[in-house]
Design an enzyme around this catalytic site. Structure first.
Site: not given
Length: 269
Positions: A49, A60
């Protein structure tokens, strides 16, 4: 897309879950990043990924935001990321490669052109983190035109309606969130999520990989025992890069190797 199907079929025969590491392309620089990715694969990663550096990665936490900043500091561009992807695919022809993106990067040269480029360099899946299922039609349609699996996030509070949509529209795998919030190894994943995994299977969704806060072998093992097809770990891996890239690149690669080896071993339950 077939690479995911082949992978999950092989893992089922071996009674293993998938271990999938996440890193940001170009962190901390292109040459180092390619070495890191080779190391992850050599240590037993079942799929990759990969993030493309983005200035405002909403999903994030600070660890992966810093990875984006390091890649930007090294001058890494989306064009160079696609060049890297072509190199990775040439060297590793069978491993599934997924991208974790934000919509602005997909829009840059047009949605269809983006997915065409992904197909050309050998990408298997794309998850657009800031596009919800109900707004995903132009993305998933372009993805399928170019043999790219559209990946959808299944949050821990998903209702029946959303689960059915994810099952209907998703391909490759389903990204099952351990918890809501942002990524980060310090935010431990709340394990396990039996009820969601059972529902996703009932609706014939793509296999569920659990992510967010996966930082230890115990969590990988618990995810697989709960019925997930495997686990994704990002921040814990990026922490190793952050800690070592300036002082000891060799130590960094050695630590990454042992971490991935242990996480993969835990997928064999």
């Amino acid at each position: 897309m077939e690479r995911y199907e082949n992978l999950f079929a092989q893992l089922n025969v071996r009674r293993e879950g998938a271990f999938v590491p996440f890193v940001t392309l170009g962190d901390p620089g292109i040459e180092q990043s390619l070495k890191i990715i080779d190391t992850l694969i050599d240590a037993g990663a079942d799929a990759l990924e990969l993030g493309v550096p983005f200035s405002d990665p909403l999903a994030d936490g600070p660890t992966i935001q810093n990875a984006n900043l390091r890649a930007f500091a090294a001058g890494v561009t989306p064009t160079q990321c696609f060049e890297m992807l072509a190199l990775i695919r040439e060297k590793h022809p069978t491993i599934p490669i997924g991208l974790l993106m934000y919509a602005n990067l997909v829009f840059n040269n047009g949605i269809d052109a983006f997915y065409a480029h992904c197909e050309k360099v050998g990408v298997d899946s794309v998850l657009v983190a800031d596009v919800p299922v109900e707004e995903s039609a132009p993305f998933r349609q372009a993805a399928l035109r170019h043999n790219i699996a559209p990946i959808f996030i299944c949050p821990p509070n998903a209702d029946d309606d959303l689960l059915r949509q994810i099952a209907s529209y998703g391909r490759g795998y389903t990204y099952l969130l351990s918890r809501s919030g942002v990524t980060g190894a310090e935010n431990r994943g709340a394990l396990p999520l039996h009820h969601l995994i059972e529902k996703l299977k009932e609706y014939h969704a793509a296999p569920a990989l659990q992510g967010f806060g996966i930082s230890s072998p115990v969590q990988v093992s618990a995810a697989v025992r709960a019925g997930a097809a495997g686990a994704i770990s990002g921040s814990a891996i990026v922490n190793i890069i952050e800690k070592n890239h300036n002082t000891s690149p060799d130590q960094m690669l050695a630590e990454l190797k042992s971490f991935v080896y242990a996480m993969k071993a835990a997928s064999r339950v």
